[in-house]
Write a protein that holds these residues in place. Structure first.
Motif, short mmCIF file in Angstrom:
data_model
loop_
_atom_site.label_atom_id
_atom_site.label_comp_id
_atom_site.label_asym_id
_atom_site.label_seq_id
_atom_site.Cartn_x
_atom_site.Cartn_y
_atom_site.Cartn_z
N CYS A 84 2.20 10.68 3.53
CA CYS A 84 2.81 10.37 4.84
C CYS A 84 4.06 11.22 5.04
N HIS A 85 4.21 11.69 6.28
CA HIS A 85 5.32 12.57 6.64
C HIS A 85 6.39 11.80 7.44
N GLY A 86 6.10 10.54 7.72
CA GLY A 86 7.08 9.72 8.43
C GLY A 86 7.05 9.84 9.95
N CYS A 87 5.89 10.20 10.52
CA CYS A 87 5.89 10.50 11.96
C CYS A 87 6.04 9.26 12.83
N ASN A 88 5.88 8.06 12.27
CA ASN A 88 6.10 6.86 13.09
C ASN A 88 7.56 6.42 13.11
N THR B 185 8.39 4.15 6.21
CA THR B 185 7.90 4.50 7.55
C THR B 185 7.21 3.31 8.22
N PHE B 186 7.51 3.15 9.50
CA PHE B 186 6.90 2.12 10.32
C PHE B 186 5.38 2.36 10.38
N VAL C 163 3.92 1.76 6.45
CA VAL C 163 2.66 2.45 6.22
C VAL C 163 2.03 1.98 4.90
N CYS D 132 -0.46 3.18 11.99
CA CYS D 132 -1.34 4.34 12.10
C CYS D 132 -2.50 4.09 11.15
N ALA E 95 -2.32 3.94 8.07
CA ALA E 95 -2.10 4.87 6.95
C ALA E 95 -3.03 6.08 7.06
N ALA E 96 -3.05 6.65 8.26
CA ALA E 96 -4.00 7.74 8.55
C ALA E 96 -3.93 8.88 7.54
N CYS E 97 -2.74 9.27 7.14
CA CYS E 97 -2.65 10.43 6.25
C CYS E 97 -3.05 10.10 4.81
N PRO E 98 -2.43 9.08 4.19
CA PRO E 98 -2.86 8.76 2.83
C PRO E 98 -4.37 8.51 2.73
N LYS F 65 -0.45 5.35 18.30
CA LYS F 65 -1.88 5.39 18.06
C LYS F 65 -2.66 4.52 19.04
N LYS G 242 -6.08 12.23 12.57
CA LYS G 242 -5.59 11.71 13.84
C LYS G 242 -6.10 12.61 14.97
#
Ligand code: SF4
Ligand code: SF4
Ligand code: SF4
Lengths: 458, 305
Positions: free
Chosen positions: B230-234, B215-216, B173, B219, B221-224, B149, A160
């Protein structure tokens, strides 16, 4: 006693104000740079698994999240005894460069330059990026595109553009594909062209820099790698205000050199050297410390910079051209890293097994200056203690004294005109302070309120 | 059209996310006028007539509180921009300790300060807890994400300026993730530094705590996609928000139990540091705390004792 406040200080990151105290004759008695916010990361990280710190701490600052991400990851490398692979290091460095390119171009073109290019006396409504779009649309477009490349670079490597997540103990989670490398290189070259062209603007600003403005005399601190400007690794050097090297450290020994204290009127701590001397960090410090930038065009720019300011300078406003030179150097370095296919190596990470050291200290150069993340953990790697020293604390004294210096010059008959207020803010802006970084909070015992509401999520 | 951005306790990342619209900003500036945004311009106070104001960050001190009330009065439409504004965000983690503990640690408890350091008092006082803005004043819209995003802001903001609401995906996500579900055997929860996850299969199935299911999305699924759980930032997914008896914790436990065929009790024993791994972005939210099976109240009480 009469008081004048500038609230909020604008075109900086986060919340701060300036308070000027006047005596009975309406002269400036004292003036302070006051930070009105604190969050408390040093407390609320305690108990967290340390490998989460690289994901949580970027939220300290949305302008330089990568710096926190990587400083925390470097501390984790030490805790898990996993030195990153060569490719891992290069990718992290490249991510740092993305950070510098975005942050420095944001500051130079969008936050600070309106004072120089549009004029610090221009009406408040015009002195900003929107005004720049109107006055020099071409330059504004270039600024947007340079910043875009920085953010795209971070996104490609960090997942990101804001709050990257990929650095883990021992390196980075993903490799760069050949296709992505080609794409990024294609964006990097025109960005370097923009940086090159913009140097003439920066040089113009340099020639008109008032070296007395916001004056303060301090020591300096910053990372260098064998005499070169470096953002990802190297040793921290300390130069006294007489330009004599008085110290150097690279890790857990940092508290032997630095201490911090607080004042009643600001949430922002102050940092000074152990002998009580104040110091500054950031572009001005780094250029005082480094012998060379290590990239050809920035090196020739550095010669011109030194013709104007000398080999060592205390001039606060020289922060601006110094920042620009770093931007140029980072663009050059990004092109050279991206031009080398070895950056696509797939061995990006040294495996980590468990806690090897119960303390890790990650130090890097953030855009605004040296950043230190210090974690102590228990045998399972849960944080027991944490200390974060950010650039803005280290520049707090410089800003605070600079504010008083300028306030003394611009307050007239107990009044502060809008353009005079902006002059005070220009001193602060020269440091590009990041208040979110600087303030790390809250509350307990929630009140239970019956709650039921349709949230209009869009 | 006059727009404003007010910053409360946050990191300015949400404002940067707006700048990350890059050249689209120029189109927006053709349609709308930014009348107030302290990070990028000098106007010190929001003017009276604002069509759309975005609020970023959470409320943690009295000044934040005043600014929030003030912008509510002045704006016709008020939008919570980002996870801090919507759910308290990372600042909510401060709920794990008392104000006194925070001050003591920051000003007296770290290695580089002295034990008798000054605790500032001539500054805006802290509120007794962190708040998501929607828990304090009426919001017209919520845009989640830490930060939201680019791809979605490009659809949301221009539409809002025209008085429309963009129809966008409201999925989790997981629905944006390209990983495959494989058979899961001998599952045990792994710390994030352990092993190297393979790129093909679901991270949760491999033992990594990936919050994708709760998680909403939006994104991509930017992290996976970058091999990071996913850390749940959304913020929470829509089903969790809608159903009073669904919470991040119990839904994750149920999900892992389904995946692994192991009883929920056993799964719960493997979880660690729930406040930082499951609730880091929502712990300051009354909406999340008030769910009947939320762990937030326990976490907050445990630490403040
Ligand atoms: S939601 Fe995230 S990006 Fe936005 S202010 Fe909060 S921490 Fe920063
Ligand atoms: S749990 Fe994570 S890895 Fe698995 S499908 Fe969902 S988002 Fe992807
Ligand atoms: S995958 Fe999860 S943590 Fe990563 S950006 Fe998306 S919502 Fe945030």
């Amino acid at each position: 006693m009469k008081e004048i406040t500038i609230n909020p200080v604008t075109r900086i990151e986060g919340h701060a104000k300036v308070r000027i105290n006047l005596d009975d004759n309406d002269n400036v008695e004292s003036a302070h740079f006051q930070v009105v916010e604190l969050r408390g990361f040093e407390k609320f990280l305690i108990g967290s698994a340390v490998e989460e710190a690289p994901r949580i701490t970027p939220r300290i600052c949305g302008i330089c999240p990568t710096s926190h991400h990587i400083a925390a990851a470097k501390a984790c490398d030490q805790i898990f005894g996993a030195e990153p692979t060569d490719t891992g290091k290069k990718l992290r460095e490249l991510m740092m460069l993305g950070q510098f390119i975005h942050s420095h171009s944001l500051h130079f073109f969008m936050l600070a330059s309106p004072d120089f290019l549009i004029g610090h006396d221009a009406p408040a409504e015009e002195r900003n990026i929107v005004g720049l779009v109107k006055k020099s649309p071409d330059l504004a477009k270039k600024a947007i595109s340079a910043r875009k490349f920085g953010q795209r670079l971070t996104e490609a490597l960090g997942g990101k553009p804001i709050h990257p997540t990929t650095c883990i103990p021992g390196g980075i989670s993903n490799s760069l594909t050949e296709q992505k490398r080609a794409e990024l290189l294609e964006m990097a070259r025109p960005t370097l062209d923009i940086a090159r062209e913009g140097w003439s603007v920066a040089r113009g600003i340099m020639n008109n820099t008032d070296t007395d403005f916001g004056a303060v005399e301090t020591a300096f601190m910053g990372i260098e790698k064998n005499g070169r400007f470096s953002v990802y690794d190297g040793d921290v050097s300390i130069l006294s205000k007489e330009n004599v090297k008085t110290g150097s450290f690279s890790g857990v020994e940092y508290p032997d050199y630095l201490n911090e204290y607080s004042e009643d009127w600001s949430y922002l701590k102050f940092t000074r050297l152990y002998n009580g001397e104040y110091y500054r960090v950031g572009p001005l410090a780094r250029l005082n410390i480094a012998e060379e930038m290590g990239t050809p065009e920035a090196d020739s720019g550095l010669d011109e910079y030194r013709e104007t300011f000398g080999r060592f300078t205390q001039a606060t406003l020289a922060y601006n051209p110094a920042r620009y030179l770093e931007f140029l150097s980072c663009c050059e370095r990004a092109v050279s890293l991206l031009a080398d296919p070895s950056i696509c190596g797939t061995d990006t990470r040294t495996p980590a097994e468990g806690v090897v050291n119960e303390r890790g200290v990650g130090i890097i150069e953030a855009p605004r200056g040296t950043l230190i993340h210090d974690y102590s953990v228990d045998e399972n790697g849960f944080i027991t203690k944490c200390n974060l020293i950010v650039a803005t604390c280290q520049n707090n004294y410089g800003m605070d004294r600079g504010v008083e210096d300028v306030a003394g010059k611009v307050v007239e008959n107990g009044n502060l005109s809008e353009s005079a207020a902006n002059k005070i803010e220009m001193v602060i802006r020269a440091y590009d302070p990041c208040i979110s970084c600087a303030t790390h909070a809250i509350g307990k015992m929630p009140l239970n309120i019956e709650f039921c509401r349709n949230r209009n999520i869009i | 059209m006059k727009i404003a951005i007010e910053e409360l306790a946050g990191c300015s990342g949400c404002t940067i996310a707006v700048l990350d619209l890059h050249e689209v900003i120029l189109d927006i500036l053709n349609e709308a006028e930014i009348v107030y945004s302290p990070v990028i311009m000098d106007v010190k106070e929001p003017p009276d007539e604002i069509d759309i104001a975005f609020v970023t960050g959470a409320v943690r001190n009295e000044e934040n509180m005043e600014r929030l009330k003030n912008i509510r009065k002045k704006a016709k439409t008020l939008v919570a921009l980002g996870t801090c504004a919507c759910y308290g965000g990372i600042s909510g983690l401060s709920m794990l300790s008392s104000n006194e503990e925070i001050f003591n640690t920051v000003y007296r408890g770290v290695d580089t300060v002295k034990e008798d350091g000054v605790i500032p008092t001539d500054v805006p006082p802290f509120t007794y807890r962190a708040f998501a803005v929607g828990d304090l004043v009426k919001m017209d819209y919520y845009i989640t994400g830490c930060p939201p995003k680019e791809q979605y802001l490009k659809q949301i903001i221009p539409a809002l300026l025209k008085g429309d609401i963009a129809e966008l995906s409201r999925k989790s996500v997981c629905s944006e993730c390209d990983r495959k579900m494989g058979s899961v055997e001998g599952w045990h929860l792994k710390r994030r530094y352990e092993g190297k996850p393979d790129r093909e299969h679901c991270l949760l199935g491999q033992g990594y705590l990936c919050l994708g299911p709760v998680t909403f999305g939006r994104c991509n699924a930017a992290c996976p996609k970058n091999n990071i759980p996913c850390h749940g930032c959304n913020g929470p997914s829509l089903d969790i928000l809608r159903e009073p008896c669904r919470d991040l914790y119990n839904m994750m436990v149920r999900r892992i139990s389904d995946l692994t065929d192991r009883p929920e009790k056993e799964i719960e024993k493997e979880l660690y540091d729930v406040s930082h791994t499951m609730y880091p972005f929502t712990i300051g939210s009354l909406i999340m705390e008030d769910k009947e099976n939320s762990k937030i109240r326990d976490l907050v009480q445990e630490r403040s004792r």
